[in-house]
Design a protein around this motif. Structure first.
Motif, mmCIF file in Angstrom:
data_model
loop_
_atom_site.group_PDB
_atom_site.id
_atom_site.type_symbol
_atom_site.label_atom_id
_atom_site.label_comp_id
_atom_site.label_asym_id
_atom_site.label_seq_id
_atom_site.Cartn_x
_atom_site.Cartn_y
_atom_site.Cartn_z
ATOM 1 N N ARG A 132 -6.773 1.366 -3.949
ATOM 2 C CA ARG A 132 -5.522 0.250 -3.329
ATOM 3 C C ARG A 132 -4.551 1.220 -2.567
ATOM 4 O O ARG A 132 -4.092 1.057 -1.679
ATOM 5 N N TYR A 133 -4.228 2.439 -3.165
ATOM 6 C CA TYR A 133 -3.405 3.281 -2.489
ATOM 7 C C TYR A 133 -3.790 4.495 -1.578
ATOM 8 O O TYR A 133 -3.284 5.355 -1.180
ATOM 9 N N GLN A 144 0.761 -1.136 -0.062
ATOM 10 C CA GLN A 144 0.035 -0.144 0.045
ATOM 11 C C GLN A 144 0.820 1.180 0.058
ATOM 12 O O GLN A 144 0.391 2.350 -0.642
ATOM 13 N N SER A 145 2.133 1.123 0.498
ATOM 14 C CA SER A 145 3.179 2.331 0.590
ATOM 15 C C SER A 145 3.846 2.352 -0.951
ATOM 16 O O SER A 145 4.896 3.179 -0.815
ATOM 17 N N GLN A 198 0.409 -6.264 -2.079
ATOM 18 C CA GLN A 198 -0.816 -6.905 -2.009
ATOM 19 C C GLN A 198 -1.033 -8.114 -2.913
ATOM 20 O O GLN A 198 -2.357 -8.608 -2.895
#
Ligand SMILES: Cc1cc2nc3c(=O)[nH]c(=O)nc-3n(C[C@H](O)[C@H](O)[C@H](O)COP(=O)(O)OP(=O)(O)OC[C@H]3O[C@@H](n4cnc5c(N)ncnc54)[C@H](O)[C@@H]3O)c2cc1C
Length: 533
Positions: free
Chosen positions: A385-386, A189-190, A207
């Protein structure tokens, strides 16, 4: 990146009015939080570094201005953001040094060992466990070694490997790889800010780890520059020459030296990506489906099962507009899945393989009793997703605590771990006088177990946020340790989990790690206070 939060200041992910109403009704009215101005952040005056440092990297690559120091003084965990926003950092590096070559890294570590200067390797600064915290542990001077200038990319198209500099951020690495038709498939996510060196140093998991593998599984070769010298492993697919030194460097969190090169397996860019969502009646039956998928070798590349609380809150926070949500609710009621648990699945690769694998996974999901929600919610998850960390900034602004932590266990004990951690977080929040919502998702599935990722939301205790956070964190960590789960599946140890390392690896394990550190870093300058208690 905002100095006090996540991402570009130009980007906002708003919490819609419906979601704000839900938070107020379930968590109580919160006091909107203020953020100090950058110039109001108090840090101790910098102590001067020896002139040789600037001679080695060039004066322009030594930054000691207020903003540079503040930006390298904390990672991006909830307590980091609280301290940054309040302008209450305990410390900051004396300077930020940006080496331009491996030779310069070697030279800087020689100078720092001789002069007794602590060194904190810095990638993207996205650690959520206090990994880049400037802990001096007795050293008077401390520098942040920012690796952003080490950004080489060499692709071996025939072997499908790429040799990458540690300072490449996720998008930079992928852009260079895409130009050659390949991808790492590593999307935490980063991703937008974290770096190749950081991924390796923390054993990060993206992910799509079920399909592409965790970052440490992708790495075939690694180079470490330690104060005692250089160590590198061969660029080969496998070796039986004793214990793998590669494994020792992966996850070393800057405590043994600086990762200066990583060779990783890459794959051809996927021609097709199919993302969709399913709904399980409850968490237990959803977990059973994921276990069956894993043990039958038909796991999607992305698989993520949210529990009831996470499903409900994500739906509210995603701002799914009235009509669309009503449609989804009536569809689920008809299929008796209202109040269920969403499973996001993604398959990537050649079109024929994607469809074949999808059909096999879908058969397991259907026979487990899941209802297909189709591609739209899957695509919406992929698009967003981010966005989680942007949303966290907004929740903090509104006066709410939003914290995450993760662990893993075998399938036999995953339910026990889920109940223990969920119960511990809930009880700790209640004891603080701020009852909260505790949510969880299961991801990173294996044949023998899976990871659990918890998120909690509660009203912040103005002025006592760190005390409130410490109580929750300690309760969760103790529950994990008691249940014999891992203290971290992918966020790493950093400062926050170091007290639990004894429970993780045992006393002799700690001594073995300490002996290795003493050989590679005899003066102990590398990232003091992290990883090894
Ligand atoms: C919003 C958010 C979402 C996240 N999602 C995920 C996720 O999905 N999966 C996941 O695995 N993690 C996740 N993380 C955690 C974090 O992004 C990862 O740990 C990431 O790998 C850190 O990379 P970085 O470049 O930012 O490292 P940094 O934060 O700069 O450093 C992390 C640690 O590695 C050391 N280090 C960094 N570079 C080097 C180097 N070249 N050599 C030696 N040591 C080095 C540092 O000293 C520190 O101890 C998330 C964090 C945030 C804030």
């Amino acid at each position: 990146m905002k100095w006090w939060g996540w991402g570009s200041p130009a980007k906002r992910v708003e919490v819609g009015p419906e979601a704000v109403a839900m938070l107020r009704s379930e968590l109580g009215e919160a006091e909107p939080a203020e953020c100090v101005r950058l110039e109001e952040v108090v840090v101790p005056a910098p102590r001067p570094l020896p002139g040789e440092v600037a001679t080695t990297v060039g004066p322009a690559a030594v930054l000691d201005g207020h903003e540079h120091r503040v930006r390298r003084a904390a990672g991006r965990s909830y307590p980091d953001l609280i301290r940054l926003r309040a302008g209450r950092l305990e410390d900051a590096p004396d300077a930020v040094v940006l080496p331009g070559s491996v030779g310069e890294v070697t030279r800087i570590l020689e100078i720092c060992s001789r002069e007794g200067i602590a060194v904190v390797p810095f990638g993207g600064g996205t650690s959520v466990v206090g990994g880049v915290e400037p802990l001096r542990e007795g050293f008077e001077r401390l520098l942040s070694l920012d690796l952003r200038r080490l950004r080489d990319v060499v692709v071996d198209r025939r072997s499908l490997t790429a040799t990458l500099g540690p300072g490449l951020r996720g998008p930079e690495a992928e852009e260079a790889l895409h130009a050659q038709g390949v991808t790492l498939g590593h999307f935490p996510q980063s991703f937008e800010y974290a770096t190749i060196g950081g991924f390796a140093a923390t054993r990060s998991a993206g992910q799509a780890s079920s399909g592409y593998g965790r970052f440490d599984e992708l790495v075939t070769s690694i180079a470490l520059t330690a104060p005692a010298g250089d160590m590198r492993t061969l660029e080969i697919p496998h070796s039986a020459a004793g214990p793998a030194l590669r494994e020792l460097v992966l996850g070393s969190e800057g405590a043994l030296g600086v990762i200066t090169r990583v060779t990783a397996r890459v794959r051809p860019l996927p021609e097709r990506r199919r993302y969709e969502a399913w709904m399980a009646a409850d968490f237990d039956s959803g977990a059973e489906m994921v276990r069956t998928l894993a043990q039958a070798d038909v796991l999607p590349d992305v698989v993520r099962l949210s529990d009831q609380a996470e499903t409900r809150v994500s739906l509210a926070l995603s701002g799914t507009a009235g009509a669309k949500r009503a449609l989804l609710s009536s569809y689920l009621r008809v299929r008796r899945r209202a109040g269920g648990c969403v499973i996001v699945c993604g398959w990537e690769g050649e079109p024929e393989a994607v469809e074949r694998r999808h059909a096999l996974s879908a058969r397991v999901l259907r026979s487990g009793g899941a209802a297909a929600l189709g591609r739209a919610p899957g695509r919406a998850w992929e698009r967003g997703r981010y966005e989680g960390p942007y949303l966290r900034d907004e929740l903090l602004d509104l006066g709410y605590l939003a914290e995450t932590l993760e662990t893993a266990h075998t399938w036999s004990r995953l339910g026990e771990l889920y109940d223990a951690v969920r119960g511990a977080i809930g009880a700790a929040l209640a004891t603080q006088g701020t009852p909260g919502i505790v949510m969880c998702h299961l991801s990173h599935a294996y044949r023998d177990g899976a990871s659990l990722y918890f998120t909690c939301l509660a009203r912040r205790r103005p002025g006592a946020e760190l005390e409130q956070w410490r109580a929750v964190k300690a309760a969760a960590c103790e529950a994990i340790v008691e249940t014999e789960g891992t203290i971290t599946h992918h966020h790493a140890v950093g400062r926050d989990h170091t007290p639990y390392m004894r429970a993780e690896v045992g006393e002799l394990g700690i001594e073995a790690l300490r002996a290795i550190k003493e050989r590679l870093d005899p003066v102990g300058i590398m990232n003091p206070g992290k990883l090894i208690p």
